[in-house]
Design a protein around this motif. Sequence first.
Motif, PDB file in Angstrom:
ATOM      1  N   TYR A 203       0.829  -1.204   0.000  1.00  0.00           N
ATOM      2  CA  TYR A 203       0.000   0.000   0.000  1.00  0.00           C
ATOM      3  C   TYR A 203       0.866   1.257   0.000  1.00  0.00           C
ATOM      4  O   TYR A 203       0.628   2.203  -0.771  1.00  0.00           O
ATOM      5  N   LEU A 204       1.872   1.299   0.880  1.00  0.00           N
ATOM      6  CA  LEU A 204       2.730   2.475   0.977  1.00  0.00           C
ATOM      7  C   LEU A 204       3.480   2.716  -0.334  1.00  0.00           C
ATOM      8  O   LEU A 204       3.606   3.859  -0.790  1.00  0.00           O
ATOM      9  N   ARG A 205       3.973   1.642  -0.959  1.00  0.00           N
ATOM     10  CA  ARG A 205       4.702   1.812  -2.213  1.00  0.00           C
ATOM     11  C   ARG A 205       3.756   2.207  -3.348  1.00  0.00           C
ATOM     12  O   ARG A 205       4.137   2.970  -4.243  1.00  0.00           O
ATOM     13  N   TRP A 206       2.552   1.703  -3.310  1.00  0.00           N
ATOM     14  CA  TRP A 206       1.549   2.069  -4.309  1.00  0.00           C
ATOM     15  C   TRP A 206       1.289   3.575  -4.258  1.00  0.00           C
ATOM     16  O   TRP A 206       1.157   4.219  -5.292  1.00  0.00           O
ATOM     17  N   ARG A 207       1.265   4.116  -3.036  1.00  0.00           N
ATOM     18  CA  ARG A 207       1.031   5.553  -2.863  1.00  0.00           C
ATOM     19  C   ARG A 207       2.314   6.373  -2.977  1.00  0.00           C
ATOM     20  O   ARG A 207       2.254   7.601  -3.107  1.00  0.00           O
ATOM     21  N   GLY A 208       3.484   5.714  -2.883  1.00  0.00           N
ATOM     22  CA  GLY A 208       4.732   6.456  -2.900  1.00  0.00           C
ATOM     23  C   GLY A 208       4.988   7.195  -1.610  1.00  0.00           C
ATOM     24  O   GLY A 208       5.571   8.283  -1.597  1.00  0.00           O
ATOM     25  N   LEU A 209       4.546   6.590  -0.482  1.00  0.00           N
ATOM     26  CA  LEU A 209       4.667   7.226   0.826  1.00  0.00           C
ATOM     27  C   LEU A 209       5.404   6.320   1.793  1.00  0.00           C
ATOM     28  O   LEU A 209       5.573   5.120   1.561  1.00  0.00           O
ATOM     29  N   THR A 210       5.836   6.909   2.888  1.00  0.00           N
ATOM     30  CA  THR A 210       6.377   6.135   3.997  1.00  0.00           C
ATOM     31  C   THR A 210       5.374   6.187   5.146  1.00  0.00           C
ATOM     32  O   THR A 210       4.463   7.027   5.157  1.00  0.00           O
ATOM     33  N   LEU A 211       5.562   5.333   6.112  1.00  0.00           N
ATOM     34  CA  LEU A 211       4.694   5.352   7.291  1.00  0.00           C
ATOM     35  C   LEU A 211       4.850   6.667   8.050  1.00  0.00           C
ATOM     36  O   LEU A 211       3.883   7.197   8.603  1.00  0.00           O
ATOM     37  N   ALA A 212       6.055   7.214   8.038  1.00  0.00           N
ATOM     38  CA  ALA A 212       6.288   8.510   8.688  1.00  0.00           C
ATOM     39  C   ALA A 212       5.474   9.613   8.006  1.00  0.00           C
ATOM     40  O   ALA A 212       4.963  10.523   8.677  1.00  0.00           O
ATOM     41  N   ASP A 213       5.353   9.534   6.671  1.00  0.00           N
ATOM     42  CA  ASP A 213       4.532  10.519   5.955  1.00  0.00           C
ATOM     43  C   ASP A 213       3.087  10.477   6.443  1.00  0.00           C
ATOM     44  O   ASP A 213       2.459  11.520   6.675  1.00  0.00           O
ATOM     45  N   LEU A 214       2.556   9.269   6.590  1.00  0.00           N
ATOM     46  CA  LEU A 214       1.177   9.126   7.049  1.00  0.00           C
ATOM     47  C   LEU A 214       1.002   9.667   8.457  1.00  0.00           C
ATOM     48  O   LEU A 214      -0.005  10.305   8.776  1.00  0.00           O
ATOM     49  N   ARG A 215       1.978   9.411   9.329  1.00  0.00           N
ATOM     50  CA  ARG A 215       1.888   9.871  10.712  1.00  0.00           C
ATOM     51  C   ARG A 215       1.984  11.394  10.795  1.00  0.00           C
ATOM     52  O   ARG A 215       1.395  12.006  11.690  1.00  0.00           O
ATOM     53  N   ASP A 216       2.736  11.997   9.884  1.00  0.00           N
ATOM     54  CA  ASP A 216       2.875  13.453   9.896  1.00  0.00           C
ATOM     55  C   ASP A 216       1.586  14.150   9.482  1.00  0.00           C
ATOM     56  O   ASP A 216       1.293  15.263   9.948  1.00  0.00           O
ATOM     57  N   ALA A 217       0.803  13.534   8.600  1.00  0.00           N
ATOM     58  CA  ALA A 217      -0.425  14.186   8.119  1.00  0.00           C
ATOM     59  C   ALA A 217      -1.522  13.141   7.909  1.00  0.00           C
ATOM     60  O   ALA A 217      -1.965  12.915   6.772  1.00  0.00           O
ATOM     61  N   PRO A 218      -1.962  12.483   8.982  1.00  0.00           N
ATOM     62  CA  PRO A 218      -2.982  11.425   8.809  1.00  0.00           C
ATOM     63  C   PRO A 218      -4.282  11.943   8.223  1.00  0.00           C
ATOM     64  O   PRO A 218      -4.934  11.260   7.428  1.00  0.00           O
ATOM     65  N   GLY A 219      -4.696  13.164   8.602  1.00  0.00           N
ATOM     66  CA  GLY A 219      -5.931  13.702   8.067  1.00  0.00           C
ATOM     67  C   GLY A 219      -5.870  13.905   6.563  1.00  0.00           C
ATOM     68  O   GLY A 219      -6.834  13.637   5.838  1.00  0.00           O
ATOM     69  N   ARG A 220      -4.722  14.352   6.098  1.00  0.00           N
ATOM     70  CA  ARG A 220      -4.545  14.587   4.661  1.00  0.00           C
ATOM     71  C   ARG A 220      -4.623  13.288   3.880  1.00  0.00           C
ATOM     72  O   ARG A 220      -5.345  13.178   2.876  1.00  0.00           O
TER      73      ARG A 220
END
Length: 341
Positions: free
Chosen positions: A203-220
Amino acid sequence: MTLAFASATVPDLLRLVALPVFAWAAIRDVRTRRVSSTVWIPLAAIGTVTLVWDGWTARQAGGLAWTHDFLVPAAISLGLVVPIAYLFWWLGGFGGADAKALLVLALLFPTFPQYTVGTWTLPVSGTPIEAFSFTILSNAVLVGLALPIVLAARNAVAGRIAPVMFVGWPVSWEAVAERHGTLLSTPEGLSRNGLDLDALRMYLRWRGLTLADLRDAPGRYRDPASLPDEPNPPTDGAVAAGPDVRSDGGTAEAGPETGAIDASGVDRTPAADDPWGAAAFLDDIEGTAYGTTPDELREGLEVLTANETVWISPGAPFLVPVFAGLVIGLLYGDLLVGTIV
């Protein structure tokens, strides 16, 4: 002490090649949960040669050497262990590598090998059936049953008393990206069934994100409008990512327009009732992401973006007990028979 294999036959000596191969496969299984099928081809070839060799030798000897010492154990090895391996793979109890390993062992060790090391004759203990691959399998099962007890003891000593203490342990959220297994933490507490960590990486690679990215802006990123216009290949979720994974997680301000169709004809319209774009991800990829459902993915992401520590289960890489069962079998013999007798 002088080491010698005075009583070992040539086929039995050839079978020892399995030790370093299975040791490597067990380590590989722990680290990556992936073992190439090509690993088993040379062992299968050796197994075929040694099986024919032993069969021809026993046939020449005739009598009990042919029937009791070869035919019966070979029939049990190929007629029982092989179907067991296939059945457990078909039911989902084994991975593909586990099943192939057992198939190779059934071919490679249909009868008990024998080695002389100084004054010792190994294995020390035999069984009435003398089907060595079945001995390896039963040893592996016993070792596998002991692992949860060891894990629970480790958690108990550390004061971690929980319903899942037999199958997992807590780790920091940063460590999750480098682990294989299952997330046991859920928004409601702890569960034995949770998000597959390989599916999380997909999922993270599909989005091109890291878990840290999600934690920094979960609402986004919870907003499905933030899904990228052109997702990355999800890979197979292995810890080591391929070079074709881009960093492009999309933006909440400029998501795909309603009714947007990409060049491949896939409708990438973000559904307002699809938090994190979980359903969109699973609809877009090929396959099933290890059976992950949108709800499991959403719950896992909610936990991982909120908690500092989560419980995970490393799963049960069965090649580790199989390797242990092989070593125990070669040195001692059958643990189950030895325990009963």
